[in-house]
Motif scaffolding. Structure first.
Motif, PDB file in Angstrom:
ATOM      1  N   VAL A 239      32.287  39.826  46.404  1.00 11.20           N
ATOM      2  CA  VAL A 239      33.639  39.933  45.857  1.00 11.20           C
ATOM      3  C   VAL A 239      34.671  39.414  46.864  1.00 11.20           C
ATOM      4  O   VAL A 239      35.582  38.650  46.519  1.00 11.20           O
TER       5      VAL A 239
ATOM      6  N   ALA B  59      34.478  35.637  47.064  1.00 10.62           N
ATOM      7  CA  ALA B  59      35.112  35.027  45.891  1.00 10.62           C
ATOM      8  C   ALA B  59      36.628  35.114  46.008  1.00 10.62           C
ATOM      9  O   ALA B  59      37.347  34.166  45.670  1.00 10.62           O
ATOM     10  N   ALA B  60      37.115  36.253  46.532  1.00  7.50           N
ATOM     11  CA  ALA B  60      38.566  36.419  46.685  1.00  7.50           C
ATOM     12  C   ALA B  60      39.103  35.427  47.703  1.00  7.50           C
ATOM     13  O   ALA B  60      40.188  34.858  47.527  1.00  7.50           O
TER      14      ALA B  60
ATOM     15  N   SER C 105      36.903  32.022  40.476  1.00  8.33           N
ATOM     16  CA  SER C 105      36.656  33.039  41.506  1.00  8.33           C
ATOM     17  C   SER C 105      37.216  34.389  41.084  1.00  8.33           C
ATOM     18  O   SER C 105      36.586  35.429  41.308  1.00  8.33           O
TER      19      SER C 105
ATOM     20  N   LEU D 260      34.889  37.636  40.593  1.00  7.28           N
ATOM     21  CA  LEU D 260      35.037  38.898  41.334  1.00  7.28           C
ATOM     22  C   LEU D 260      35.303  40.059  40.385  1.00  7.28           C
ATOM     23  O   LEU D 260      34.789  41.166  40.588  1.00  7.28           O
ATOM     24  N   SER D 261      36.064  39.807  39.314  1.00  3.03           N
ATOM     25  CA  SER D 261      36.316  40.885  38.353  1.00  3.03           C
ATOM     26  C   SER D 261      35.022  41.284  37.657  1.00  3.03           C
ATOM     27  O   SER D 261      34.763  42.472  37.425  1.00  3.03           O
TER      28      SER D 261
ATOM     29  N   TRP E  36      44.188  41.467  39.074  1.00  2.06           N
ATOM     30  CA  TRP E  36      43.858  40.696  40.290  1.00  2.06           C
ATOM     31  C   TRP E  36      44.552  39.350  40.270  1.00  2.06           C
ATOM     32  O   TRP E  36      44.838  38.774  41.328  1.00  2.06           O
TER      33      TRP E  36
ATOM     34  N   GLY F  78      41.484  37.908  50.305  1.00  2.01           N
ATOM     35  CA  GLY F  78      40.155  38.455  50.565  1.00  2.01           C
ATOM     36  C   GLY F  78      40.238  39.846  51.178  1.00  2.01           C
ATOM     37  O   GLY F  78      39.530  40.766  50.773  1.00  2.01           O
TER      38      GLY F  78
ATOM     39  N   VAL G 198      41.430  42.519  48.568  1.00  7.52           N
ATOM     40  CA  VAL G 198      40.391  42.959  47.634  1.00  7.52           C
ATOM     41  C   VAL G 198      39.297  43.714  48.380  1.00  7.52           C
ATOM     42  O   VAL G 198      38.848  44.782  47.936  1.00  7.52           O
ATOM     43  N   TYR G 199      38.889  43.177  49.529  1.00  3.55           N
ATOM     44  CA  TYR G 199      37.756  43.776  50.235  1.00  3.55           C
ATOM     45  C   TYR G 199      38.107  45.179  50.740  1.00  3.55           C
ATOM     46  O   TYR G 199      37.357  46.131  50.501  1.00  3.55           O
TER      47      TYR G 199
END
Lengths: 299, 248
Positions: free
Chosen positions: A15, A18-19, A151, A155-156, A176, A246, A249-250
């Motif tokens: 994820v 991808a972010a 992407s 990720l979703s 997102w 990134g 999200v991470y």
């Protein structure tokens, strides 16, 4: 380590990756298309007498356009999945590709009408519509938009497949998308707006408001176009935007995967405090390294 | 016949007020910030608040589902997730200003930073209104995002708890894990979030640096506006169940 947590951390790494790619592609797309904040300068330039060959599409702010692309892509992907009925890895992959493809087509339509409409309205200032710019730039920004949207959809989807979030696919992709647009417009645009559009001005200073609109129009060779700007911004603005999105999200899900319940709230607070401390050091460094712009008159 | 709990309505109104107040704390530079002409994060008021607050909503949604509807945990996770998002965003944007544009972080609205007590006016380059997000704006943004996240989580909690009580709304669609009420509550929470963000951004009118900005004094007006708009919006969001199958 708990095997379930290892699987979740692995999914989270995917994820985050991808972010990161989404952030880079999103920022470069907005550089090619000249969307969002620095577009104010491109829009102003012909009115100040500076005719240019930069792409000019402000469909809307990035945090408004990206959620809608993401939502369109997510709905398309769900429709494709419901038709094919193949919820295996390959089926989902091609559904997401189909979603991102439809999104990039819609993106292309918006970009074309926006470019033609905006420049047509500036004919009174003598700004020509360059059809070669339209022909060369539109596929490039559609391609960057495709990567960014794919992407976000990926990720979703991973977040939902791994039960990180109870939200439905379309709503999650939408949210997102807003975050992606927010990061892209806050981080990457500064490189384009402050540095690339005003490269003839001294480095290390904000753009004087009196110089608004006098964007650089000559390139290293020939006349500058917006693909040159994406080349320049891919060195710092794009990657930093990717890092920002990134991290957003991470870290958001990391605090919920590694620890649970109230500990994850505490982990969130600790991460915020760490960023506050890092910002203090950054601010002090910038002041000591660059110094003041004017002398102190009297104290 | 009472179709909804009055308490849920109060929570939506309170959540709306918190969102509106939170937007005033968030340092927004708008378009000029991309040219390093204004202090704050370079994007629109509504959009920055929505980007952080709705990230908080994702945190609140996960917390609501994992804790089985624990009120305190849901709203705290909403606030913390939003604060986390804006602290990462503002820090990375500051890295961009320092290393990409080569400008120090400075505010033009105050001579000394209220928190660090560092001199500001000498570090503002000519013809600009400051650049980057200095410490007091940074802290203000974290407070604002926390408030907005808590507000969004309150709205989501009220709607989710209200919709979950309706028969048939706990069902899921096909093999999809999320029940209907989650989708509906998330969609309406996003709507109420945007209502209050836009109200607040009209009140701010462009850029704001945080709690030390003179524009921050306009906050009381915004609270009244948020109260009215969330009351009406919340009423519609709660009464919509009447129109849905199984609503009454």
């Amino acid at each position: 380590m708990d095997p379930q947590m290892m699987v979740e951390l692995g999914a989270l790494t995917l994820v985050g990756a991808a972010a990161l790619i989404a952030g880079v592609a999103e920022d470069l797309e907005s550089d090619v298309g000249s969307q969002s904040n620095p577009n104010s300068q491109v829009q102003l330039a012909p009115q100040m007498g500076y005719l240019h060959r930069l792409y000019n599409k402000a469909i809307s702010g990035e945090p408004a356009s990206y959620p809608f692309y993401a939502a369109i892509g997510a709905s398309t992907a769900l429709s494709v999945l419901s038709v094919t009925g193949n919820s295996g890895l390959i089926g989902v992959f091609f559904a997401l590709v189909a979603g991102a493809f439809v999104t990039s087509l819609i993106h292309g339509v918006y970009a074309t009408t926006s470019y033609m409409g905006r420049l047509a309205s500036q004919s009174r200032f003598g700004q020509p519509i360059y059809l070669d710019v339209l022909r060369t730039h539109t596929p490039v920004l559609m391609a960057h938009g495709f990567v960014a949207n794919f992407s976000v959809l990926l990720l979703s989807w991973v977040l939902i497949a791994q039960h990180f979030s109870p939200f439905p696919f379309v709503v999650l992709a939408f949210i997102w998308g807003i975050a992606l647009g927010g990061v892209g417009s806050a981080v990457g645009d500064v490189h384009l707006g402050t540095d690339r559009y005003y490269q003839d001005r001294p480095y290390g200073s904000g753009v004087n408001a009196a110089h608004s609109g006098s964007v650089v129009r000559k390139a290293e060779s020939g006349l500058r176009n917006s693909i040159d700007c994406a080349w320049f911004c891919s060195k710092f603005g794009g990657p930093l935007t990717g890092l920002g999105f990134g991290l957003v999200v991470y870290l958001h899900f990391w605090k919920e995967v590694v620890v649970t319940s109230w500990w994850s709230a505490l982990a969130g607070v600790i991460i915020v405090v760490i960023f506050v401390i890092m910002n203090t050091y950054l601010e002090r460094y910038s002041r000591q390294r660059y110094g003041t712009y004017k002398e102190e008159a009297e104290e | 016949m009472v179709w909804f709990s009055l308490l849920y309505w109060v929570w939506i109104i309170l959540g709306g007020i918190l969102i509106g107040a939170g937007v005033h704390f968030i340092p927004v530079g708008g378009a000029p910030a991309a040219m390093s002409q204004a202090t704050g994060v370079g994007t629109g008021t509504t959009m920055l608040a929505a980007a952080s607050g709705l990230t908080g909503l994702i945190g609140a949604g996960s917390a609501y589902a994992s804790s089985g509807g624990n009120f305190a945990y849901t709203i705290v996770m909403g606030g913390v997730s939003a604060a986390l998002m804006i602290s990462v965003l503002a820090f990375i944007a500051n890295v961009m200003y320092v290393y990409g544009a080569g400008v120090p972080l400075a505010s033009a609205k105050v001579k000394y930073d209220p928190i660090t007590k560092w001199r500001q006016d000498l570090y503002v380059s000519r013809g600009t209104e400051g650049h980057g997000t200095p410490m007091s704006s940074f802290i203000s943004g974290i407070i604002g995002a926390f408030l907005a996240g808590v507000g969004g989580a309150l709205v989501y909690f009220a709607l989710a708890a209200s919709y979950a009580g309706i028969s048939g709304f706990n069902a899921t669609f096909g093999g999809y894990p999320a029940p209907y009420y989650v989708s509906l509550a998330a969609a309406f929470a996003i709507g109420i979030f945007f209502l209050n963000c836009v109200m607040a951004s009209y009140n701010i009118g462009g850029t704001i640096e945080g709690f030390h900005d003179p524009k921050f004094r306009r906050l009381p007006k915004s609270i009244v506006a948020s109260l009215v708009v969330s009351a009406v919006g919340g009423l519609f969001a709660l009464l919509i169940v009447v129109m849905l199958p199984g609503g009454i």
